[in-house]
Design a protein around this motif. Sequence first.
Motif, mmCIF file in Angstrom:
data_model
loop_
_atom_site.group_PDB
_atom_site.id
_atom_site.type_symbol
_atom_site.label_atom_id
_atom_site.label_comp_id
_atom_site.label_asym_id
_atom_site.label_seq_id
_atom_site.Cartn_x
_atom_site.Cartn_y
_atom_site.Cartn_z
ATOM 1 N N SER A 1 0.838 -1.191 0.000
ATOM 2 C CA SER A 1 0.000 0.000 0.000
ATOM 3 C C SER A 1 0.875 1.244 0.000
ATOM 4 C CB SER A 1 -0.909 0.010 1.234
ATOM 5 O OG SER A 1 -1.643 1.227 1.311
ATOM 6 N N ASP A 2 0.375 2.285 -0.661
ATOM 7 C CA ASP A 2 1.017 3.605 -0.611
ATOM 8 C C ASP A 2 0.240 4.549 0.300
ATOM 9 O OD1 ASP A 2 -1.249 4.061 -2.099
ATOM 10 O OD2 ASP A 2 -0.229 5.105 -3.739
ATOM 11 N N GLY A 3 -0.702 3.995 1.073
ATOM 12 C CA GLY A 3 -1.535 4.805 1.945
ATOM 13 C C GLY A 3 -2.864 5.193 1.347
ATOM 14 N N LYS A 4 -3.011 5.066 0.025
ATOM 15 C CA LYS A 4 -4.264 5.369 -0.659
ATOM 16 C C LYS A 4 -4.887 4.113 -1.283
ATOM 17 C CE LYS A 4 -2.960 10.113 -1.893
ATOM 18 N NZ LYS A 4 -2.742 11.063 -3.034
ATOM 19 N N THR A 5 -4.044 3.325 -1.918
ATOM 20 C CA THR A 5 -4.488 2.129 -2.619
ATOM 21 C C THR A 5 -3.751 0.930 -2.053
ATOM 22 O OG1 THR A 5 -4.736 3.477 -4.618
ATOM 23 C CG2 THR A 5 -4.810 1.096 -4.900
ATOM 24 N N GLU A 6 -4.432 -0.229 -1.995
ATOM 25 C CA GLU A 6 -3.778 -1.445 -1.528
ATOM 26 C C GLU A 6 -4.003 -2.573 -2.515
ATOM 27 O OE1 GLU A 6 -5.211 -2.288 2.359
ATOM 28 O OE2 GLU A 6 -7.314 -2.475 1.762
ATOM 29 N N VAL A 7 -2.964 -3.397 -2.663
ATOM 30 C CA VAL A 7 -3.017 -4.566 -3.534
ATOM 31 C C VAL A 7 -2.438 -5.751 -2.774
ATOM 32 C CG1 VAL A 7 -2.804 -3.218 -5.666
ATOM 33 C CG2 VAL A 7 -0.762 -4.125 -4.579
ATOM 34 N N ALA A 8 -2.818 -6.953 -3.226
ATOM 35 C CA ALA A 8 -2.286 -8.172 -2.623
ATOM 36 C C ALA A 8 -1.942 -9.152 -3.734
ATOM 37 C CB ALA A 8 -3.302 -8.796 -1.665
ATOM 38 N N CYS A 9 -0.735 -9.728 -3.661
ATOM 39 C CA CYS A 9 -0.228 -10.643 -4.678
ATOM 40 C C CYS A 9 -0.055 -12.031 -4.070
ATOM 41 C CB CYS A 9 1.128 -10.178 -5.208
ATOM 42 S SG CYS A 9 1.167 -8.463 -5.760
ATOM 43 N N ALA A 10 -0.573 -13.062 -4.751
ATOM 44 C CA ALA A 10 -0.352 -14.432 -4.304
ATOM 45 C C ALA A 10 1.108 -14.811 -4.510
ATOM 46 C CB ALA A 10 -1.261 -15.382 -5.080
ATOM 47 N N LEU A 11 1.651 -15.562 -3.573
ATOM 48 C CA LEU A 11 3.030 -16.045 -3.681
ATOM 49 C C LEU A 11 3.111 -17.558 -3.805
ATOM 50 C CD1 LEU A 11 4.817 -13.805 -1.007
ATOM 51 C CD2 LEU A 11 4.527 -13.377 -3.468
ATOM 52 N N ASP A 12 2.071 -18.282 -3.415
ATOM 53 C CA ASP A 12 2.099 -19.746 -3.459
ATOM 54 C C ASP A 12 1.458 -20.315 -4.715
ATOM 55 O OD1 ASP A 12 3.510 -20.040 -1.129
ATOM 56 O OD2 ASP A 12 1.732 -20.190 0.151
ATOM 57 N N PHE A 13 1.000 -19.456 -5.611
ATOM 58 C CA PHE A 13 0.490 -19.860 -6.930
ATOM 59 C C PHE A 13 0.473 -18.603 -7.782
ATOM 60 C CE2 PHE A 13 -3.099 -18.952 -4.137
ATOM 61 C CZ PHE A 13 -3.789 -17.990 -4.843
ATOM 62 N N GLY A 14 0.144 -18.775 -9.049
ATOM 63 C CA GLY A 14 -0.011 -17.585 -9.877
ATOM 64 C C GLY A 14 0.952 -17.526 -11.057
ATOM 65 N N ILE A 15 0.962 -16.408 -11.642
ATOM 66 C CA ILE A 15 0.830 -15.041 -11.161
ATOM 67 C C ILE A 15 -0.663 -14.663 -10.988
ATOM 68 C CG2 ILE A 15 1.224 -12.639 -11.810
ATOM 69 C CD1 ILE A 15 3.754 -13.596 -13.282
ATOM 70 N N ARG A 16 -0.987 -14.119 -9.767
ATOM 71 C CA ARG A 16 -2.293 -13.550 -9.493
ATOM 72 C C ARG A 16 -2.147 -12.323 -8.588
ATOM 73 N NH1 ARG A 16 -3.201 -17.391 -12.251
ATOM 74 N NH2 ARG A 16 -5.072 -18.685 -12.371
ATOM 75 N N ILE A 17 -2.777 -11.220 -9.003
ATOM 76 C CA ILE A 17 -2.973 -10.081 -8.112
ATOM 77 C C ILE A 17 -4.383 -10.260 -7.559
ATOM 78 C CG2 ILE A 17 -2.873 -7.579 -7.851
ATOM 79 C CD1 ILE A 17 -0.301 -8.930 -8.925
ATOM 80 N N LEU A 18 -4.491 -10.590 -6.277
ATOM 81 C CA LEU A 18 -5.751 -11.041 -5.707
ATOM 82 C C LEU A 18 -6.639 -9.914 -5.201
ATOM 83 C CD1 LEU A 18 -4.462 -14.093 -3.642
ATOM 84 C CD2 LEU A 18 -5.663 -14.158 -5.838
ATOM 85 N N HIS A 19 -6.048 -8.788 -4.854
ATOM 86 C CA HIS A 19 -6.832 -7.718 -4.213
ATOM 87 C C HIS A 19 -6.418 -6.378 -4.792
ATOM 88 C CE1 HIS A 19 -9.053 -5.950 -0.694
ATOM 89 N NE2 HIS A 19 -8.293 -4.911 -1.024
ATOM 90 N N LEU A 20 -7.418 -5.515 -5.017
ATOM 91 C CA LEU A 20 -7.202 -4.136 -5.452
ATOM 92 C C LEU A 20 -8.333 -3.288 -4.888
ATOM 93 C CD1 LEU A 20 -5.767 -1.968 -7.237
ATOM 94 C CD2 LEU A 20 -7.309 -2.672 -9.083
ATOM 95 N N SER A 21 -7.991 -2.260 -4.122
ATOM 96 C CA SER A 21 -9.021 -1.383 -3.575
ATOM 97 C C SER A 21 -8.384 -0.129 -3.018
ATOM 98 C CB SER A 21 -9.811 -2.090 -2.464
ATOM 99 O OG SER A 21 -9.039 -2.188 -1.279
ATOM 100 N N CYS A 22 -9.227 0.877 -2.719
ATOM 101 C CA CYS A 22 -8.801 1.950 -1.846
ATOM 102 C C CYS A 22 -8.562 1.348 -0.462
ATOM 103 C CB CYS A 22 -9.880 3.032 -1.770
ATOM 104 S SG CYS A 22 -10.192 3.888 -3.326
#
Length: 287
Positions: free
Chosen positions: A20-41
Amino acid sequence: MNVLHELRTDPKNGRVLWMSDGKTEVACALDFGIRILHLSCVGMQNLFYEQPQDLSDGLCTPEGWVIHGGHRLWCAPESDLSYYPDNAPVQYELLPDGVRLTQPDDPWLNVRKRLVLQFAPDGDILVQQSVENVGEAPVTLASWGVNTLAGGGHAEIWFDGGAGGGFNPTRGLSLWGDTSLADERVSFAKERVYARHLPRSEYFKLGLYSKSGRAEFANRGQRLKLTFGSDDVGRYPDGGCNFELFLDPNVMELETLGPVCTLATGQRASHWERWHVCRDGERRDNA
């Protein structure tokens, strides 16, 4: 700019890297993927689709491929080979402003996929994607970013493709399967396509070329502005598409594509996306 990295573990997805940069947050899977699992304010609901743990949505294959949800990196054109079960851990390298993810080599397509996600100083997120030929023979493909978004939202896609007038067509649509232009989920304006997600069983997929490379998605009190590359002299897959829209009962997918390339061993095809996320009604300088 200060980007927070936090490694978390959950029962469903295993190790997940949150940023997060304080405004937006993302979450990336590490045990499979490539997948960006989460995107939101920050502190708001996920704009991406989250697949149920029991796979009751049916978005999986007998061989073990699972959609998971979120953003994934694929190769066009689609075929049975697209569904390699990418269930092995990814390599990751933390960057001051993001992360670099590398998938284990895909033995079905003989490619290696990489994704670099970085928070830009203006608050946007840059997503650079590449596919490398790791086989001995040349391979022809296009890189393909698939954003699998939560149901219930609506989208606006810019369908601008050339100057008006003249004797030759300047825009076209690609339609899959039984897709109907009379589908109530989709409507058209002069240079826009509007789509809304409804829990309907009918399959819908449409492709087009967007010269300005723009789409927007609204859901859960937030808006995602998606920008992506366009190249008027490039040869795009699926009848000349750099953007594709997919709807099913569970998800809306906004998909971006790079030009078709023939890659020798060690060569890469790539393309980019830029994500701008804000709350409904919020205006930022680059909105």
